[in-house]
Design a protein around this motif. Structure first.
Motif, short mmCIF file in Angstrom:
data_model
loop_
_atom_site.label_atom_id
_atom_site.label_comp_id
_atom_site.label_asym_id
_atom_site.label_seq_id
_atom_site.Cartn_x
_atom_site.Cartn_y
_atom_site.Cartn_z
N ILE A 1 0.86 -1.19 0.00
CA ILE A 1 0.00 0.00 0.00
C ILE A 1 0.89 1.23 0.00
O ILE A 1 1.73 1.40 0.89
N GLN A 2 0.72 2.07 -1.00
CA GLN A 2 1.57 3.26 -1.09
C GLN A 2 1.31 4.19 0.09
O GLN A 2 0.15 4.49 0.42
N GLU A 3 2.35 4.65 0.72
CA GLU A 3 2.23 5.56 1.86
C GLU A 3 1.57 6.86 1.45
O GLU A 3 1.85 7.41 0.38
N VAL A 4 0.69 7.35 2.30
CA VAL A 4 0.05 8.65 2.08
C VAL A 4 0.93 9.73 2.68
O VAL A 4 1.24 9.69 3.88
N THR A 5 1.35 10.68 1.87
CA THR A 5 2.23 11.75 2.32
C THR A 5 1.69 13.11 1.88
O THR A 5 0.73 13.19 1.10
#
Length: 246
Positions: free
Chosen positions: A191-195
């Protein structure tokens, strides 16, 4: 690896924005979207007024108004390369785009369950309006950092679904975009990190809430908040708070 993935994704977004500059249509910037549907070809006359028509000369489909006008996913077929998304819901970021002459637009976010959903009949947030600084195409992006699953729906890692984002102009025309997802455990490393770089609210965009009426009439009590209004506004309140923290 995460940084390289983020850079690659935003490079693609910028490329697509440049390709679609004339029309400046909508792009789901997080968690991704089906593909480049910033495409217009053929003429309205050749398509006999249809939004999509077959061109017998070239053996291709014509989209005289642009692909993004086509329900449910802007003319794009189901993707075989799905994006991991948390089983408890997650972030959605959008570059609203559009073109000149539309300072306001309404947004709907829905989900369809299964590998190829029959429809996108499950709203995950209540409809909301965005307002830009002018009638020019909307600048920047907006972010909903925690979009929930529909009520009474439970999923497990490995289940498939499609998230649909719909943007409607003040004259009623709609643009459609989708991202095909695979639900994953919240701690799944894929899951791509939310930044703050891939999910943020631009200062030039503002949110407006939508209201319902109890009937046609007059008086100060005519406008009422929708039922379960607190839950309906939660994603937008989270978005505002998320932006403030950044």
């Amino acid at each position: 690896m995460g940084l390289q993935h983020s850079i690659a994704q935003w490079s693609l977004v910028l490329l697509l924005l440049c390709l679609g500059l004339a029309d400046a249509h909508t792009i789901i910037t997080y968690p991704g979207y089906r593909g480049n549907n910033l495409h217009t070809n053929g003429t309205i006359q050749a398509a006999n007024g249809l939004g999509v028509a077959y061109d017998p000369k070239n053996g291709t489909l014509m989209y005289p108004y642009g692909m993004e006008w086509i329900y449910p996913c802007g003319g794009m077929p189901t993707s075989t390369n799905r994006t991991k998304w948390p089983v408890r819901g997650g972030a959605i970021a959008v570059q609203p785009g559009w073109f000149q002459g539309h300072q306001t637009a309404l947004f709907y976010v829905n989900i369809g369950l299964g590998a190829t959903p029959l429809n996108m009949s499950h709203p995950v947030v209540s409809p909301f309006q965005i307002t830009g600084p002018s009638n020019n195409p909307y600048p920047g992006t907006f972010c909903l950092p925690q979009v929930p699953l529909p009520a009474n729906i439970t999923v497990v890692p490995g289940d498939l679904a499609t998230i649909q984002v719909v943007e409607t102009a003040k004259h009623g025309a709609a643009l459609y975009n989708c991202v095909d997802i695979e639900f994953a455990a919240v701690n799944d490393p894929e899951i791509q990190e939310v930044t703050r770089h891939n999910c943020f609210n631009s200062t030039d965009l503002s949110f407006q809430y939508m209201y319902t009426t109890s009937g046609i009439g007059s008086g100060a009590n005519m406008l009422q908040l929708p039922t379960r209004s607190t839950m309906a506004l939660l994603p937008l309140l989270l978005a505002i708070g998320f932006g403030a923290l950044m």
